[in-house]
Scaffold this motif. Structure first.
Motif, short mmCIF file in Angstrom:
data_model
loop_
_atom_site.label_atom_id
_atom_site.label_comp_id
_atom_site.label_asym_id
_atom_site.label_seq_id
_atom_site.Cartn_x
_atom_site.Cartn_y
_atom_site.Cartn_z
N ALA A 54 -56.56 -4.21 56.82
CA ALA A 54 -56.22 -4.31 55.40
C ALA A 54 -57.01 -3.28 54.61
N TYR A 55 -58.29 -3.12 54.99
CA TYR A 55 -59.12 -2.14 54.29
C TYR A 55 -58.51 -0.75 54.39
N HIS A 56 -58.13 -0.37 55.61
CA HIS A 56 -57.58 0.98 55.79
C HIS A 56 -56.25 1.14 55.09
N ALA A 57 -55.46 0.05 55.12
CA ALA A 57 -54.19 0.13 54.42
C ALA A 57 -54.41 0.34 52.94
N LEU A 58 -55.39 -0.38 52.40
CA LEU A 58 -55.67 -0.25 50.97
C LEU A 58 -56.13 1.16 50.62
N VAL A 59 -57.08 1.66 51.41
CA VAL A 59 -57.59 3.01 51.15
C VAL A 59 -56.45 4.03 51.28
N GLY A 60 -55.66 3.84 52.31
CA GLY A 60 -54.54 4.77 52.50
C GLY A 60 -53.60 4.75 51.31
N PHE A 61 -53.32 3.55 50.81
CA PHE A 61 -52.42 3.43 49.66
C PHE A 61 -52.99 4.16 48.45
N VAL A 105 -53.16 8.81 44.82
CA VAL A 105 -53.96 9.86 44.18
C VAL A 105 -53.37 11.22 44.51
N VAL A 106 -52.97 11.40 45.77
CA VAL A 106 -52.42 12.70 46.18
C VAL A 106 -51.13 12.99 45.43
N ILE A 107 -50.26 11.98 45.34
CA ILE A 107 -48.99 12.23 44.66
C ILE A 107 -49.23 12.52 43.18
N GLY A 108 -50.17 11.77 42.59
CA GLY A 108 -50.50 12.05 41.19
C GLY A 108 -51.07 13.44 41.03
N MET A 109 -51.90 13.84 41.97
CA MET A 109 -52.48 15.18 41.88
C MET A 109 -51.41 16.24 42.02
N VAL A 110 -50.48 15.99 42.93
CA VAL A 110 -49.43 17.00 43.15
C VAL A 110 -48.66 17.23 41.86
N THR A 111 -48.30 16.13 41.18
CA THR A 111 -47.54 16.32 39.95
C THR A 111 -48.35 17.11 38.94
N TYR A 112 -49.65 16.80 38.85
CA TYR A 112 -50.42 17.50 37.84
C TYR A 112 -50.85 18.89 38.24
N VAL A 113 -50.91 19.11 39.55
CA VAL A 113 -51.21 20.47 40.00
C VAL A 113 -50.07 21.41 39.62
N THR A 114 -48.84 20.91 39.63
CA THR A 114 -47.74 21.78 39.19
C THR A 114 -47.93 22.18 37.74
N LEU A 164 -49.72 13.25 55.63
CA LEU A 164 -50.58 12.74 56.68
C LEU A 164 -51.87 13.54 56.82
N ILE A 165 -51.85 14.80 56.43
CA ILE A 165 -53.05 15.61 56.61
C ILE A 165 -54.21 15.09 55.79
N PHE A 166 -53.90 14.30 54.74
CA PHE A 166 -54.99 13.79 53.91
C PHE A 166 -55.76 12.68 54.62
N ALA A 167 -55.22 12.22 55.75
CA ALA A 167 -55.84 11.07 56.41
C ALA A 167 -57.27 11.37 56.84
N THR A 168 -57.53 12.59 57.28
CA THR A 168 -58.87 12.85 57.81
C THR A 168 -59.76 13.56 56.82
N LEU A 169 -59.30 13.78 55.60
CA LEU A 169 -60.13 14.52 54.65
C LEU A 169 -61.09 13.56 53.95
N PRO A 170 -62.39 13.78 54.10
CA PRO A 170 -63.34 12.98 53.32
C PRO A 170 -63.52 13.61 51.94
#
Lengths: 150, 330, 383
Positions: B7-14, B19-28, B91-97
């Motif tokens: 559950a912890y990993h699912a939450l963090v992943g979510f 965050v990534v999708i939000g960043m993508v929109t604002y990076v444009t 998926l590449i964001f999975a291993t980025l700290p």
């Protein structure tokens, strides 16, 4: 090579009467001399530069084909003209002499309906393949509606 | 209260995904504003204050647009392609700290995972180009395979230099190894491999001057010429996510990740990390808006004749250096 | 000729026919090229034109000498001033109409400003062809279009219009310079000249720009003459021919300028020629501003009726050096108020017809680069 020289050359070679106006030599030739004169203009008069080719419809006095070529180094321009007999719409092509004659002759066919014998790609150029008639002829009915423009 | 690990990993992943999708929109928006400044114009301005709501308006517009599928398209391949394209890009964001301990999974083979997954985008790309049944898209897909395969090698080799220097494939270890000196500032080997990494990134991201797959003046829009509405949005999302992911990787491998004044606090570390990643992103953008595109044969020549040998030599040099002087690993 | 294909590599069994245009980002209007490809390489080209055909030559026969000049500007709508000038020059040549000195200088001024404006658009669109609307090309485009706007502002205060001017009329010009225009013009010229250096720095110091243009799309000196290309294309192929010096019209003999000639014949040579022309045009425009003679601006002031200008029986060919090359008008008059026959020799038409001869063998990406360097305006190709 001055315009007067060129006119003299043309006169002795083809028995035509060229007129000279400044640097422009104008020579009216018979249709069967069209290619030989053009070849002469290119090889002997050094007119490498192809300016344009067009036609004028003189109604019952036939179609006149005009071709202007130039010798840029000598600043000499030669206007070749030939008069097709009334009702005749065939002329020999100049594409083998100047490659620039290709599109110009296609345009001439498109607009005036003059066929250029020996042209390698004898299609309409500006109008569609299904267009009827040749608009720049004087007998072309401008006001007649054409499909699909009724 | 402790959550079960799944559950912890699912939450963090979510959270990371959003965050990534939000960043993508604002990076444009960032890119558009940046490009506008370069081109002496203003950029998006009317939606919200200073155009701040523009990305949201764009997203809504794309979502409510009609979804057009060409009749001649290979429906399955065509419809699947945006998803196949998007998944590895996210998926590449999975291993980025993002900061010490802040990340989905700090794998001990993090860099390898990133490199392996990120090059999977080519599959979706080719599916899109092929499934559209459009000649522009087909040519673009053909170019994509040429280009991405050519540039994956120098990209990997350049990214492996910090790995060799740090002696680990784990992202957090690589960052910690840069505590004294960032690998991007590491004399000669670091400088050159950072440059090679940037060039390879441009190519792997299909950005000008290497954007021959999109090439809108020749191939109209390349592999995505037939996509519209939400599917187009997914492709754009994937592309930008991939670009941000690579910028993150650049910041991690060469610019010391979250290291900076006060980086012991997680949030400050994350701030430094984001700042560095955005710097990498802006460099990519800067190049994009000032260069002309080069031809496909020239692109391949640059890769095979220059970049690949150079990065290989760099990697060997790094390995030699580490063998002689010892690594920087913890 | 047109259907020529070149055999390359593996026997040519895997060919792809790709249609570029008439709706295409790099169609420069409505050009359609049916390309036959082997991989990325073009092996055959069929150029299709005529999508913008309005039969200007027939229009010319149905409109009077007073009416037509403002329509003439629609042949080459990017450089409308020189298109008008070609038509009124032909009318004046055949009709033996005098043009006052001041009008001649005003025409030179307008023509040179127009050349600068037209080259601005060329530079922008060409870079956009190579660099993309989402890339560095768009940056150059926006810079160049900004300069073009400045010049269009000048035209707007001179004629009231920004694109199609109606500035010329048989016998002179229609408008004189408004108050304060000269200073505004000088300022604009200074600004444009200064920014030209920035563009050159941005492009010529860029290795990618150089590899995309040098050695690409070579037109040999012989081919250039045979096809009859003109303007920067001809001069980029090593022929020193500029009508402003070869056959001066409209008092061009009174101006001092240099005619740039490059011998390489590739896209880069054409680019260099145009960049020098930019500066030379600015120089000519400054000279025209400095030495503008006083006097009337037309030998036939006031238009009272559309059939006012009558041209005696005769014919003649007048040509001017437009931004794209030799814009010529062959006029046959029958003594009435309308021409009997009007032939437009559009520079773009001849320039474009070189494409089927140089495209086979290049890559797809170079097709758009070469086409942009030819700088066709489809109003003038299709007329």
């Amino acid at each position: 090579m001055t315009a007067a020289d060129a006119a003299a050359r043309l006169r002795e070679q083809f028995a035509v009467e060229p007129t000279v106006d400044g640097s422009l030599v104008s020579a009216a030739v018979a249709p069967e001399q069209w290619q030989p004169v053009a070849r002469f203009a290119r090889s002997t008069l050094g007119c490498l530069y192809f300016s344009f080719l067009t036609a004028v419809d003189w109604k019952e006095q036939g179609m006149e084909i005009l071709c202007r070529v130039e010798n840029l180094d000598a600043r000499l321009a030669v206007m070749l003209r030939t008069r097709l007999a009334a009702g005749v719409d065939r002329c020999s092509t100049l594409t083998g002499i100047w490659r620039g004659a290709d599109w110009m002759e296609r345009e001439c066919w498109d607009m005036f309906g003059v066929r250029f014998d020996g042209h390698p790609d004898h299609r309409r150029i500006l109008l569609g393949e299904d267009w009827e008639g040749h608009p720049l002829r004087k007998d072309y009915a401008v006001d007649t509606p054409h499909a699909p423009y009724r | 209260m402790t959550l079960p690990p799944l559950a912890y990993h699912a939450l963090v992943g979510f959270v990371v995904l959003n965050v990534v999708i939000g960043m993508v929109t604002y990076v444009t928006l960032l890119e558009r504003k940046f490009a506008a400044r370069m081109q002496s114009r203003i950029g998006p301005y009317y939606v919200g204050p200073h155009g701040l709501l523009q990305p949201i308006a764009d997203a809504i517009k794309l979502m409510i647009k009609e979804d057009v599928v060409p009749t001649a398209a290979d429906r399955w391949v065509y419809n699947l392609a945006p998803i196949v394209f998007l998944v590895p890009c996210v998926l590449i964001f999975a291993t980025l700290p993002f900061a010490p301990g802040l990340g989905v999974a700090d794998l001990n083979i993090g860099v390898l995972f990133f490199l392996a997954v990120s090059s999977l985008e080519i599959v979706g790309l080719f599916m899109g180009g092929w499934g559209s049944n459009n000649k522009y898209a087909l040519l673009s897909a053909m170019r994509a395979v040429n280009q991405i395969i050519s540039y994956d090698l120098p990209f990997v080799f350049a990214a492996l230099v910090p790995v060799v220097l740090a002696g680990s494939l784990q992202m957090s270890v690589i960052v910690e190894a840069q505590r004294g000196l960032w690998f991007g500032a590491y004399p000669v080997i670091g400088w050159l491999s950072f440059i090679a990494f940037l060039v390879a990134t441009l190519a792997a991201e299909n950005r000008v001057p290497f954007d021959i797959l999109e090439a809108e003046s020749e191939l109209v829009a390349g592999f995505r010429v037939e996509y519209s509405g939400m599917k187009f949005a997914l492709i754009q999302l994937g592309e930008y996510a991939h670009m941000i992911g690579t910028s993150f990787l650049g910041a991690l491998l060469f610019l010391g990740g979250w290291l900076g004044p006060g980086s012991d606090y997680v949030l400050i570390g994350a701030f430094w990390f984001l700042l560095k990643a955005m710097l990498v992103f802006l460099v990519i953008t800067w190049v994009r808006w000032s260069f002309v595109r080069i031809r496909v044969d020239q692109i391949l020549a640059i890769s095979w004749k220059l970049l690949l040998p150079a990065s290989l030599v760099l990697l060997l040099a790094a390995a030699f250096w580490v063998a002689v002087r010892g690594g920087h690993g913890a | 000729m047109v259907h020529q294909t070149v055999e390359i590599g593996y026997g040519g069994s895997e060919r792809l026919t790709m249609n570029m245009g008439p709706q295409h980002p790099s169609a420069h209007g409505v050009f359609r090229a049916i390309l036959t490809l082997e991989g990325e390489t073009v092996v055959g080209v069929d150029a299709v034109i005529g999508y913008l055909h309005r039969c200007h030559e027939k229009l010319g026969e149905t409109l009077t000498y007073v009416q037509y000049p403002s329509i003439a500007s629609k042949t080459d709508y990017v450089a409308a001033m020189t298109a008008e000038l070609a038509y009124v020059s032909a009318v004046e040549l055949v009709g033996k109409i005098d043009v006052p000195k001041r009008a001649q200088w005003l025409r030179v001024l307008a023509a040179e400003l127009q050349r600068v404006a037209s080259h601005c658009l060329w530079l922008g669109t060409w870079c956009m062809d190579m660099g993309g609307a989402l890339g560095g090309g768009a940056t150059v485009f926006l810079y160049a279009i900004r300069e073009r706007e400045d010049i269009l502002d000048l035209f707007e205060s001179l004629t009231g219009a920004r694109l199609l001017y109606g500035f010329h009329q048989p016998g002179g010009t229609r408008y004189d310079l408004p108050a304060g225009w000269t200073e505004q013009c000088r300022k604009t010229l200074d600004r444009v000249e200064q920014r030209l250096g920035e563009y050159e720095a941005m492009l010529e110091d860029n290795a990618f720009f150089l590899v995309r243009t040098q050695g690409v799309g070579v037109i040999s000196r012989e081919l250039a003459q045979e096809i009859g290309v003109s303007g920067p294309l001809l001069r980029g192929s090593g022929v020193n021919h500029d009508l402003r010096t070869a056959a001066p019209y409209s008092s061009y003999e009174a101006f001092e300028f240099r005619v740039p000639v490059e011998t390489a014949g590739d896209c880069y040579a054409r680019y260099r020629v145009r960049m020098v022309e930019f500066r030379e045009s600015i120089k000519i425009a400054r000279q025209a501003l400095d030495g503008l003679p006083e006097g009337p601006i037309s030998s036939r002031p006031g238009v009272k009726s559309v059939g006012q200008v009558r041209v005696p029986k005769g014919e003649g060919y007048a040509r001017v050096e437009g931004a794209r090359g030799e814009v010529g008008c062959y006029l046959v008059a029958d003594g009435g108020a309308k021409p009997y026959r009007l032939k437009w020799r559009g520079a773009s038409f001849s320039n474009l017809s070189v494409l089927p001869h140089i495209l086979p063998g290049v890559k797809v990406a170079d097709v758009v680069a070469i086409m942009g360097s030819v700088d066709p305006v489809f109003g003038e190709v299709d007329r």
